[in-house]
Design a protein around this motif. Structure first.
Motif, PDB file in Angstrom:
ATOM      1  N   ASP A 424       0.846  -1.182   0.000  1.00 56.77           N
ATOM      2  CA  ASP A 424       0.000   0.000   0.000  1.00 56.77           C
ATOM      3  C   ASP A 424       0.888   1.241   0.000  1.00 56.77           C
ATOM      4  OD1 ASP A 424       1.002   0.109   2.567  1.00 56.77           O
ATOM      5  OD2 ASP A 424      -0.930  -0.217   3.573  1.00 56.77           O
ATOM      6  N   LEU A 425       0.268   2.400   0.087  1.00 56.57           N
ATOM      7  CA  LEU A 425       1.032   3.646  -0.040  1.00 56.57           C
ATOM      8  C   LEU A 425       2.110   3.757   1.037  1.00 56.57           C
ATOM      9  CD1 LEU A 425       1.011   6.029  -1.972  1.00 56.57           C
ATOM     10  CD2 LEU A 425      -0.457   7.253  -0.362  1.00 56.57           C
ATOM     11  N   GLY A 426       1.828   3.202   2.214  1.00 57.50           N
ATOM     12  CA  GLY A 426       2.790   3.287   3.310  1.00 57.50           C
ATOM     13  C   GLY A 426       3.995   2.386   3.148  1.00 57.50           C
ATOM     14  N   GLN A 427       3.889   1.369   2.256  1.00 55.83           N
ATOM     15  CA  GLN A 427       5.001   0.435   2.066  1.00 55.83           C
ATOM     16  C   GLN A 427       5.372   0.269   0.595  1.00 55.83           C
ATOM     17  OE1 GLN A 427       4.677  -2.451   6.020  1.00 55.83           O
ATOM     18  NE2 GLN A 427       4.100  -3.316   4.051  1.00 55.83           N
ATOM     19  N   LEU A 428       5.015   1.240  -0.213  1.00 57.31           N
ATOM     20  CA  LEU A 428       5.284   1.126  -1.645  1.00 57.31           C
ATOM     21  C   LEU A 428       6.768   1.283  -1.942  1.00 57.31           C
ATOM     22  CD1 LEU A 428       3.832   0.775  -4.371  1.00 57.31           C
ATOM     23  CD2 LEU A 428       3.620   3.258  -4.498  1.00 57.31           C
ATOM     24  N   PHE A 429       7.383   2.343  -1.409  1.00 56.60           N
ATOM     25  CA  PHE A 429       8.805   2.599  -1.656  1.00 56.60           C
ATOM     26  C   PHE A 429       9.652   2.472  -0.386  1.00 56.60           C
ATOM     27  CE2 PHE A 429       6.963   5.013  -5.289  1.00 56.60           C
ATOM     28  CZ  PHE A 429       7.613   4.329  -6.303  1.00 56.60           C
ATOM     29  N   THR A 430       9.014   2.346   0.765  1.00 50.31           N
ATOM     30  CA  THR A 430       9.767   2.289   2.017  1.00 50.31           C
ATOM     31  C   THR A 430       9.784   0.874   2.586  1.00 50.31           C
ATOM     32  OG1 THR A 430       7.787   2.882   3.284  1.00 50.31           O
ATOM     33  CG2 THR A 430       9.234   4.666   2.566  1.00 50.31           C
ATOM     34  N   ARG A 431       9.484  -0.128   1.762  1.00 50.42           N
ATOM     35  CA  ARG A 431       9.534  -1.493   2.265  1.00 50.42           C
ATOM     36  C   ARG A 431      10.970  -1.967   2.304  1.00 50.42           C
ATOM     37  NH1 ARG A 431       5.366  -4.020   0.006  1.00 50.42           N
ATOM     38  NH2 ARG A 431       6.201  -6.136  -0.183  1.00 50.42           N
ATOM     39  N   PRO A 432      11.465  -2.584   3.383  1.00 50.07           N
ATOM     40  CA  PRO A 432      10.742  -2.828   4.628  1.00 50.07           C
ATOM     41  C   PRO A 432      10.946  -1.731   5.670  1.00 50.07           C
ATOM     42  CG  PRO A 432      12.832  -3.942   4.726  1.00 50.07           C
ATOM     43  CD  PRO A 432      12.795  -3.217   3.396  1.00 50.07           C
ATOM     44  N   ALA A 433      11.760  -0.715   5.348  1.00 50.54           N
ATOM     45  CA  ALA A 433      12.062   0.343   6.316  1.00 50.54           C
ATOM     46  C   ALA A 433      12.469   1.594   5.557  1.00 50.54           C
ATOM     47  CB  ALA A 433      13.197  -0.095   7.252  1.00 50.54           C
ATOM     48  N   LEU A 434      12.331   2.730   6.206  1.00 48.13           N
ATOM     49  CA  LEU A 434      12.719   3.999   5.590  1.00 48.13           C
ATOM     50  C   LEU A 434      14.222   4.174   5.737  1.00 48.13           C
ATOM     51  CD1 LEU A 434      11.866   6.617   4.233  1.00 48.13           C
ATOM     52  CD2 LEU A 434      11.465   7.603   6.500  1.00 48.13           C
ATOM     53  N   ARG A 435      14.935   3.980   4.605  1.00 50.19           N
ATOM     54  CA  ARG A 435      16.399   4.049   4.615  1.00 50.19           C
ATOM     55  C   ARG A 435      16.880   4.646   3.299  1.00 50.19           C
ATOM     56  NH1 ARG A 435      18.870   1.299   8.336  1.00 50.19           N
ATOM     57  NH2 ARG A 435      20.753   0.937   7.102  1.00 50.19           N
ATOM     58  N   SER A 436      18.144   5.040   3.269  1.00 55.81           N
ATOM     59  CA  SER A 436      18.700   5.587   2.028  1.00 55.81           C
ATOM     60  C   SER A 436      18.658   4.541   0.921  1.00 55.81           C
ATOM     61  CB  SER A 436      20.140   6.062   2.250  1.00 55.81           C
ATOM     62  OG  SER A 436      20.959   4.979   2.699  1.00 55.81           O
ATOM     63  N   SER A 437      18.831   3.276   1.279  1.00 59.92           N
ATOM     64  CA  SER A 437      18.636   2.168   0.350  1.00 59.92           C
ATOM     65  C   SER A 437      17.824   1.098   1.073  1.00 59.92           C
ATOM     66  CB  SER A 437      19.972   1.564  -0.102  1.00 59.92           C
ATOM     67  OG  SER A 437      19.734   0.337  -0.798  1.00 59.92           O
ATOM     68  N   PRO A 438      16.690   0.700   0.532  1.00 60.90           N
ATOM     69  CA  PRO A 438      15.858  -0.306   1.204  1.00 60.90           C
ATOM     70  C   PRO A 438      16.478  -1.691   1.209  1.00 60.90           C
ATOM     71  CG  PRO A 438      14.972   0.183  -0.975  1.00 60.90           C
ATOM     72  CD  PRO A 438      16.078   1.166  -0.733  1.00 60.90           C
ATOM     73  N   TYR A 439      17.521  -1.893   0.413  1.00 63.27           N
ATOM     74  CA  TYR A 439      18.157  -3.209   0.312  1.00 63.27           C
ATOM     75  C   TYR A 439      19.243  -3.400   1.369  1.00 63.27           C
ATOM     76  CZ  TYR A 439      15.826  -2.298  -4.060  1.00 63.27           C
ATOM     77  OH  TYR A 439      14.888  -1.949  -4.985  1.00 63.27           O
ATOM     78  N   ARG A 440      19.785  -2.302   1.883  1.00 66.57           N
ATOM     79  CA  ARG A 440      20.767  -2.372   2.955  1.00 66.57           C
ATOM     80  C   ARG A 440      20.062  -2.635   4.280  1.00 66.57           C
ATOM     81  NH1 ARG A 440      23.284   3.066   1.546  1.00 66.57           N
ATOM     82  NH2 ARG A 440      25.111   2.659   0.248  1.00 66.57           N
ATOM     83  N   THR A 441      20.668  -3.430   5.120  1.00 62.88           N
ATOM     84  CA  THR A 441      20.242  -3.509   6.511  1.00 62.88           C
ATOM     85  C   THR A 441      21.139  -2.576   7.314  1.00 62.88           C
ATOM     86  OG1 THR A 441      21.745  -5.300   7.156  1.00 62.88           O
ATOM     87  CG2 THR A 441      19.652  -5.946   6.119  1.00 62.88           C
ATOM     88  N   SER A 442      20.971  -2.581   8.623  1.00 58.21           N
ATOM     89  CA  SER A 442      21.829  -1.716   9.453  1.00 58.21           C
ATOM     90  C   SER A 442      23.184  -2.360   9.726  1.00 58.21           C
ATOM     91  CB  SER A 442      21.132  -1.399  10.775  1.00 58.21           C
ATOM     92  OG  SER A 442      20.955  -2.580  11.540  1.00 58.21           O
ATOM     93  N   ALA A 443      23.360  -3.599   9.289  1.00 60.03           N
ATOM     94  CA  ALA A 443      24.632  -4.300   9.497  1.00 60.03           C
ATOM     95  C   ALA A 443      25.418  -4.332   8.191  1.00 60.03           C
ATOM     96  CB  ALA A 443      24.383  -5.729   9.986  1.00 60.03           C
ATOM     97  N   LYS A 444      26.671  -3.954   8.235  1.00 65.32           N
ATOM     98  CA  LYS A 444      27.508  -3.931   7.042  1.00 65.32           C
ATOM     99  C   LYS A 444      27.603  -5.323   6.418  1.00 65.32           C
ATOM    100  CE  LYS A 444      32.081  -2.735   5.266  1.00 65.32           C
ATOM    101  NZ  LYS A 444      33.446  -2.260   5.590  1.00 65.32           N
ATOM    102  N   GLY A 445      27.385  -5.375   5.108  1.00 61.98           N
ATOM    103  CA  GLY A 445      27.537  -6.623   4.373  1.00 61.98           C
ATOM    104  C   GLY A 445      26.314  -7.510   4.353  1.00 61.98           C
ATOM    105  N   ILE A 446      25.217  -7.109   5.016  1.00 61.45           N
ATOM    106  CA  ILE A 446      23.990  -7.905   5.021  1.00 61.45           C
ATOM    107  C   ILE A 446      22.909  -7.128   4.269  1.00 61.45           C
ATOM    108  CG2 ILE A 446      22.230  -9.056   6.414  1.00 61.45           C
ATOM    109  CD1 ILE A 446      24.258  -9.223   8.672  1.00 61.45           C
ATOM    110  N   TYR A 447      22.322  -7.781   3.272  1.00 62.16           N
ATOM    111  CA  TYR A 447      21.348  -7.131   2.399  1.00 62.16           C
ATOM    112  C   TYR A 447      20.067  -7.949   2.304  1.00 62.16           C
ATOM    113  CZ  TYR A 447      25.375  -4.345   1.019  1.00 62.16           C
ATOM    114  OH  TYR A 447      26.472  -3.528   1.045  1.00 62.16           O
TER     115      TYR A 447
END
Length: 484
Positions: A424-447
């Protein structure tokens, strides 16, 4: 500075279309990549099995692949050389109504519009520019939030795409045929048609039909996964099956880990590595409606009253826009409609490998509340009988899966949600979290490379491609192969 030696450059967990796409995109850059799969066969949602009787080949999850044929990434891969053959039914999708009539989605946009009567011009005006602009729009629409390559074309698409499907229908269409056809397309969004942005998937699916059709892979969806795997291993990639990853500690050493899982499993596998803020975001991620699925072994072809339906690979059973909108609204509210919207496919009409001579298969599902265990067999078969009198007499055997069974089969289908989370509109571009890149996690090297990232569900591989591109840039100072 050169990276230190590891067992592999990258490890990809999960071999659905996105996991396979990520693994290939990494391997294409000369890296050493290991792809791990928990089942005994690769594929994720791309699997074909004898679910009912010997000789009847059923697609376990996905069946028709309109987004695969026009995927900006899959189009760059030599999949035909690795055994993939598409079959294009003469009618991409049909939408029957009470009384024996139907709307038909054809490869030709003018022919489709011609059969919509008074809505002929409205349909052409809605789709012509989108079909023309799609090659320049696709990388933006099927990717993370970014500045568009063609801002004017994107603006024209965005104005329509952001509208609720019911609102767009009221503004554009007047006939039962056009409104019903539109509702069936928009209902692939798996949410109430009054929600913002439900027009987006309807527009994209219609455009795909007019660009390239809605194909099915000869031999079943498994053949698509097999072609991807064949190309991956031809590049030197390695695949291991029967490896159920529950923790990062199970993995061999690597510079990058890409996970084709949803936020729920991501937390279970790697949550201890993440910041508290990122964990909080993942825990707030929302899943949408589930599905109840049936596969049938049949004694003959489905006897649809409308001739258009007897030539269609996909048939949407829901009658009018109003009936479909009401069914989806009730389902989202936690109810089970007596007349659910049913999406069905009849692959054996066009692919003789799917059933013994003279016999047929059929594939269908309806939307249900997330986590539902209610048996929808009767409701779905009543809808089939409604538009194809005599259908029930042809059933030789059936195989059903409720939402719990869907999730047990594929852990990414949380509560039966086949989209990896509500889009939906709330998760269209911010899935799964609002980040500079949605594919990065907060841990280096984990995507994250699953459909829980943009652009979401569907057999297109774009979530995997973009995650791989991000990892390549961050870790290896490389770029993924350019899109077509």
């Amino acid at each position: 500075m050169a990276l230190e030696k590891r067992d592999f450059d990258a490890v990809v967990v999960g071999s659905g279309p996105n996991g396979l796409a990520a693994a290939i995109a990494l391997q294409e850059q000369g890296l050493s990549v290991l792809l791990l799969e928990s089942k005994d066969t690769i594929g994720g949602g791309l699997r074909t099995k004898e679910l009912t009787l010997p000789g009847f080949q059923h697609d376990v999850c996905s069946a028709i692949h309109p987004l695969a044929a026009e995927s900006p990434y899959f189009k760059t891969l030599p999949l035909a050389q690795h055994g993939l053959e598409y079959i294009y039914p003469p009618v991409a999708a049909a939408h029957p109504f009470d009384g024996g009539t139907a709307a038909a989605l054809l490869h030709s946009l003018p022919e489709t519009a011609l059969h919509l009567g008074k809505d002929r011009k409205a349909y052409e005006q809605l789709l012509t520019a989108l079909v023309k602009d799609w090659p320049s729009l696709a990388p933006t629409v099927l990717g993370p939030l970014q500045f568009p390559k063609d801002p004017l074309a994107m603006a024209k698409f965005g104005i329509k795409a952001m509208a609720p499907a019911t609102t767009l229908a009221d503004l554009v269409f007047t006939t039962k045929k056009a409104r019903g056809l539109w509702a069936g397309m928009a209902a692939h969004s798996i949410q109430p048609l009054s929600n913002m942005a439900t027009s987006a998937i309807g527009l994209v699916l219609l455009a795909q039909a007019h660009l390239h059709g809605w194909p099915l892979p000869k031999g079943g969806s498994q053949s698509f996964a097999n072609a991807l795997a064949s190309y991956f291993t031809s590049l030197g990639g390695k695949i291991e099956t029967n490896v159920h990853v529950r923790s990062l500690q199970q993995l061999p050493s690597s510079h990058a880990v890409l996970l084709d899982v949803t936020p729920k499993q991501l937390l279970e596998i790697a949550g201890h590595s993440f910041s508290s803020v990122y964990q909080w975001q993942l825990k707030r991620y929302r899943y949408g409606m589930g599905v109840f699925k049936i596969d049938w072994a049949l004694d003959g072809p489905v006897p649809f009253s409308a001739p258009e339906c007897r030539q269609a690979g996909t048939v949407h059973l829901g009658n009018t826009l109003e009936e479909i909108a009401q069914a989806e609204k009730l389902t989202a509210q936690g109810q089970h409609p007596e007349k659910p919207f049913v999406l069905m496919a009849q692959q054996s009409l066009f692919d003789a490998t799917r059933a013994p001579e003279g016999k047929h298969t059929a594939w269908a599902y309806c939307h249900v509340p997330n986590g539902s265990t209610q048996d929808m067999t009767q409701a779905i078969e009543n809808q089939m009988e409604r538009f194809a009198p005599g259908f029930k007499d042809l059933v030789l055997a059936r195989h059903t899966m409720n939402t719990h069974q869907m999730e047990a089969y594929n852990p990414n289908y949380i509560g039966g949600d086949i989209n990896g989370g509500i889009i939906d509109l709330g998760q269209l571009f911010t899935r799964p979290a609002l980040r500079s890149s949605p594919y990065r996690t907060s841990a280096k090297g984990i995507y994250l490379c699953s459909s829980s990232t943009p652009p979401g569900g569907g057999v297109h591989g774009m979530c995997g491609y973009h995650a791989a591109d991000r990892a390549l840039r961050d870790i290896f100072k490389l770029k993924a192969k350019p899109l077509s």
